[in-house]
Motif scaffolding. Structure first.
Motif, short mmCIF file in Angstrom:
data_model
loop_
_atom_site.label_atom_id
_atom_site.label_comp_id
_atom_site.label_asym_id
_atom_site.label_seq_id
_atom_site.Cartn_x
_atom_site.Cartn_y
_atom_site.Cartn_z
N GLN A 1 0.85 -1.20 0.00
CA GLN A 1 0.00 0.00 0.00
C GLN A 1 0.88 1.25 0.00
N ASP A 2 0.42 2.27 -0.68
CA ASP A 2 1.18 3.52 -0.75
C ASP A 2 1.16 4.26 0.58
N GLY A 3 2.31 4.75 1.01
CA GLY A 3 2.31 5.62 2.19
C GLY A 3 3.41 5.29 3.18
N GLU A 4 3.90 6.36 3.82
CA GLU A 4 4.94 6.23 4.85
C GLU A 4 4.50 5.28 5.97
N GLU A 5 3.19 5.28 6.26
CA GLU A 5 2.70 4.45 7.36
C GLU A 5 2.81 2.96 7.05
N GLY B 1 9.46 5.06 -4.58
CA GLY B 1 10.13 6.16 -3.89
C GLY B 1 10.93 5.65 -2.70
N GLY B 2 11.28 6.60 -1.82
CA GLY B 2 12.11 6.25 -0.67
C GLY B 2 11.46 5.23 0.26
N VAL B 3 10.14 5.26 0.34
CA VAL B 3 9.46 4.31 1.23
C VAL B 3 9.69 2.88 0.74
N PRO C 1 14.79 3.90 -8.26
CA PRO C 1 14.02 4.95 -7.58
C PRO C 1 13.16 5.74 -8.54
N THR C 2 11.92 5.99 -8.13
CA THR C 2 10.97 6.67 -9.03
C THR C 2 10.57 8.05 -8.52
N THR C 3 11.21 8.52 -7.45
CA THR C 3 10.97 9.90 -6.99
C THR C 3 12.32 10.63 -6.97
N ILE C 4 12.23 11.94 -6.89
CA ILE C 4 13.48 12.72 -6.85
C ILE C 4 14.25 12.37 -5.58
N ILE D 1 7.84 5.90 15.56
CA ILE D 1 9.21 6.43 15.60
C ILE D 1 9.82 6.16 14.23
N LYS D 2 10.31 7.23 13.66
CA LYS D 2 10.76 7.12 12.27
C LYS D 2 12.12 6.42 12.17
N ASN D 3 12.25 5.59 11.17
CA ASN D 3 13.55 4.99 10.80
C ASN D 3 14.30 4.40 11.98
N TYR E 1 8.54 12.61 -14.02
CA TYR E 1 7.57 13.49 -14.69
C TYR E 1 6.13 13.21 -14.28
N THR E 2 5.89 12.04 -13.68
CA THR E 2 4.51 11.76 -13.24
C THR E 2 4.28 12.14 -11.77
N LEU E 3 5.31 12.70 -11.13
CA LEU E 3 5.13 13.11 -9.73
C LEU E 3 4.20 14.30 -9.66
N ILE F 1 8.19 19.17 -5.01
CA ILE F 1 8.67 20.06 -3.94
C ILE F 1 9.44 19.24 -2.91
N ASN F 2 8.90 18.07 -2.58
CA ASN F 2 9.53 17.14 -1.64
C ASN F 2 10.99 16.87 -2.06
N GLY F 3 11.18 16.56 -3.33
CA GLY F 3 12.53 16.25 -3.82
C GLY F 3 13.41 17.48 -3.89
P1 NAD Z 1 7.47 7.97 -1.11
O1 NAD Z 1 8.20 6.76 -1.42
O2 NAD Z 1 6.34 7.87 -0.17
O3 NAD Z 1 6.96 8.60 -2.47
C1 NAD Z 1 6.21 9.77 -2.43
C2 NAD Z 1 4.87 9.61 -3.18
O4 NAD Z 1 5.14 9.59 -4.57
C3 NAD Z 1 4.16 8.32 -2.86
O5 NAD Z 1 2.78 8.58 -2.84
C4 NAD Z 1 4.51 7.44 -4.04
O6 NAD Z 1 3.57 6.43 -4.27
C5 NAD Z 1 4.54 8.43 -5.16
N1 NAD Z 1 5.36 8.08 -6.30
C6 NAD Z 1 6.53 7.42 -6.31
N2 NAD Z 1 7.05 7.43 -7.54
C7 NAD Z 1 6.17 8.08 -8.34
C8 NAD Z 1 6.15 8.44 -9.70
N3 NAD Z 1 7.17 8.18 -10.51
N4 NAD Z 1 5.08 9.11 -10.18
C9 NAD Z 1 4.04 9.44 -9.35
N5 NAD Z 1 4.02 9.17 -8.03
C10 NAD Z 1 5.08 8.49 -7.54
O7 NAD Z 1 8.42 9.09 -0.51
P2 NAD Z 1 9.84 9.68 -0.98
O8 NAD Z 1 9.73 11.12 -0.80
O9 NAD Z 1 10.29 9.15 -2.27
O10 NAD Z 1 10.82 9.14 0.13
C11 NAD Z 1 10.63 9.44 1.48
C12 NAD Z 1 11.03 8.25 2.27
O11 NAD Z 1 12.40 7.98 2.04
C13 NAD Z 1 10.91 8.44 3.77
O12 NAD Z 1 10.46 7.26 4.34
C14 NAD Z 1 12.32 8.74 4.21
O13 NAD Z 1 12.55 8.38 5.55
C15 NAD Z 1 13.10 7.88 3.27
N6 NAD Z 1 14.48 8.31 3.05
C16 NAD Z 1 15.45 7.40 3.19
C17 NAD Z 1 16.76 7.77 2.99
C18 NAD Z 1 17.85 6.74 3.08
O14 NAD Z 1 19.02 7.12 3.07
N7 NAD Z 1 17.53 5.48 3.14
C19 NAD Z 1 17.06 9.09 2.62
C20 NAD Z 1 16.02 9.99 2.47
C21 NAD Z 1 14.72 9.60 2.68
#
Ligand code: NAD
Ligand code: GLY
Length: 371
Positions: free
Chosen positions: A72-76, A106-108, A130-133, A152-154, A173-175, A181-183
């Motif tokens: 499921q999608d989400g940090e939780e 993404g990072g999750v 990885p699919t997020t910035i 408690i995170k991480n 590009y689909t973000l 902004i997050n990235g």
């Molecule tokens: P995420 O993985 O939750 O992704 C953010 C959102 O974007 C989610 O809703 C996801 O489903 C969506 N998404 C992902 N790829 C997509 C795409 N290509 N197109 C459209 N939507 C997409 O969050 P994040 O910001 O990528 O990563 C944050 C997480 O990474 C946190 O848990 C953080 O603790 C962790 N993190 C880990 C490290 C490490 O060194 N291991 C470093 C930084 C962050």
């Protein structure tokens, strides 16, 4: 295709960066994973919804039996329950140590699938796609694999370097804009701590006030260079201090307070990059309060924040909810706090035992409606 070699004690591994990575991917698997017999790709429902065809096409081209595990999608969902779900799938598919987990998300997903890969059979092959910035410039690199526990995170994890990272900047590009902004928050950190040129490139390539300016920014060639530079910087920092015992803490600029903001807002209401964007402002304010740097730096940074739509304030909340989470910071000792502060742009400094009142005052200053 651009390639960076990440050098660590556990292993050296390639980071491939290309907009055409899906074409090369099957070849990279054949070349780098000759001994592997099966692939399990871990992703989430949102990413799968967008990239199902792409994922299946790539996996078919790899000519190995594969399974797709959808979380499921989400940090939780970055938790032990999801790890347990992955373990059960790995057992059902009879995965051995020579087989591959691909973390596609993404990072999750990277942290979670990496955690499962590191623990299953004490370590199986791990590829990050990885699919997020954030995933591309930070979380996929450096081997931190981890889950959250009890809000408690991480907190439960280990170090497990991947065997390969494949980065396709066009997946970003689909973000949606919040995720861009997050990235960008994380990228600004690299600019502030390590390479001022990144700040200039961001500023010069974002059109003022245009509605879709962030999407346009990430589609530029310059942005691909920025992704490469961030990856390069991160590999160099990790190579110096793989296990985050001291120097690697430098990557934590903005994160000391940022992580507490994430916790205070239940790990879901404010995303990671936004929390660290606010965290960076508060930590700049702390640097100013301690006389390390002049006020000017803040106005320069805020000007860039405005262009990049980065947040610099938090909704009003009991400040103790934020400071209460500080005790879980992995840089801290029971009797010592440790921050990364700035003496100027690209002049980071470790600072110890900051008075609680200085921290509290500067957090309060960053709250909406604070007088
Ligand atoms: P995420 O993985 O939750 O992704 C953010 C959102 O974007 C989610 O809703 C996801 O489903 C969506 N998404 C992902 N790829 C997509 C795409 N290509 N197109 C459209 N939507 C997409 O969050 P994040 O910001 O990528 O990563 C944050 C997480 O990474 C946190 O848990 C953080 O603790 C962790 N993190 C880990 C490290 C490490 O060194 N291991 C470093 C930084 C962050
Ligand atoms: N994201 C911080 C680190 O990898 O150390």
């Amino acid at each position: 295709m651009r390639i960076i070699t990440a050098k660590t004690k556990l292993r050296n591994y390639p980071i491939y960066i290309s907009s055409k990575i899906s074409q090369y991917f099957p070849l990279l698997i054949k070349e780098n994973f000759k001994d592997s017999e099966k692939i399990v790709l871990v992703t989430n429902n949102k990413v799968f919804g967008i990239y199902e065809d792409k994922i299946n096409n790539i996996l078919k081209e790899c000519s190995l039996p594969y399974e797709i595990v959808i979380i499921q999608d989400g940090e939780e969902y970055k938790n032990l329950k999801s790890a347990d779900y992955i373990y059960r799938k790995l057992i059902d598919f009879n995965i051995h140590r020579n087989d591959i987990i691909i973390a596609f998300g993404g990072g999750v997903i990277g942290d979670l699938a990496g955690f499962a890969a590191s623990t299953f059979h004490r370590g199986i092959k791990l590829i990050h796609c990885p699919t997020t910035i954030i995933g591309q410039v930070d979380s996929s690199i450096g081997g931190k694999v981890v889950v959250n526990y009890n809000n408690i995170k991480n907190v439960i994890g280990s170090f497990y370097q991947p065997h390969m990272i494949a980065i396709d900047p066009t997946l970003n590009y689909t973000l949606d804009e919040n995720q861009i902004i997050n990235g960008l928050g994380e990228i600004v950190k690299y600019g502030l701590v390590f390479k001022k040129k990144i700040l200039e490139q961001l500023s010069e390539n974002v059109e003022d006030k245009k509605k879709d300016r962030l999407l346009e920014l990430i589609k530029t060639e310059v942005f691909k260079d920025i992704i490469y530079d961030c990856c390069y910087i991160k590999t160099r920092v990790v190579a110096k201090d793989e296990f985050d015992l001291d120097y690697r803490n430098i990557l934590n600029f903005g994160h000391t307070i940022g992580h507490c903001i994430e916790s205070a807002f239940n790990l879901s209401e404010i995303n990671h990059g936004m929390a660290i964007s606010i965290g960076m402002i508060i930590e700049i304010d702390i640097s100013i309060s301690l006389g390390l740097v002049s006020e000017d730096i803040k106005s320069v940074v805020l000007e860039l924040y405005k262009k990049l739509k980065l947040p610099y304030r938090i909704p009003k909340i009991d400040v103790e909810k934020i400071t209460g989470a500080l005790k879980y910071d992995k840089k801290f000792k029971t009797a010592q706090n440790k921050f990364v502060l700035l003496k100027g742009i690209n002049k980071p400094v470790f600072y110890y035992n900051i008075e609680k009142s200085v921290i509290v005052d500067n957090i309060k200053k960053s709250m909406y409606n604070y007088l």
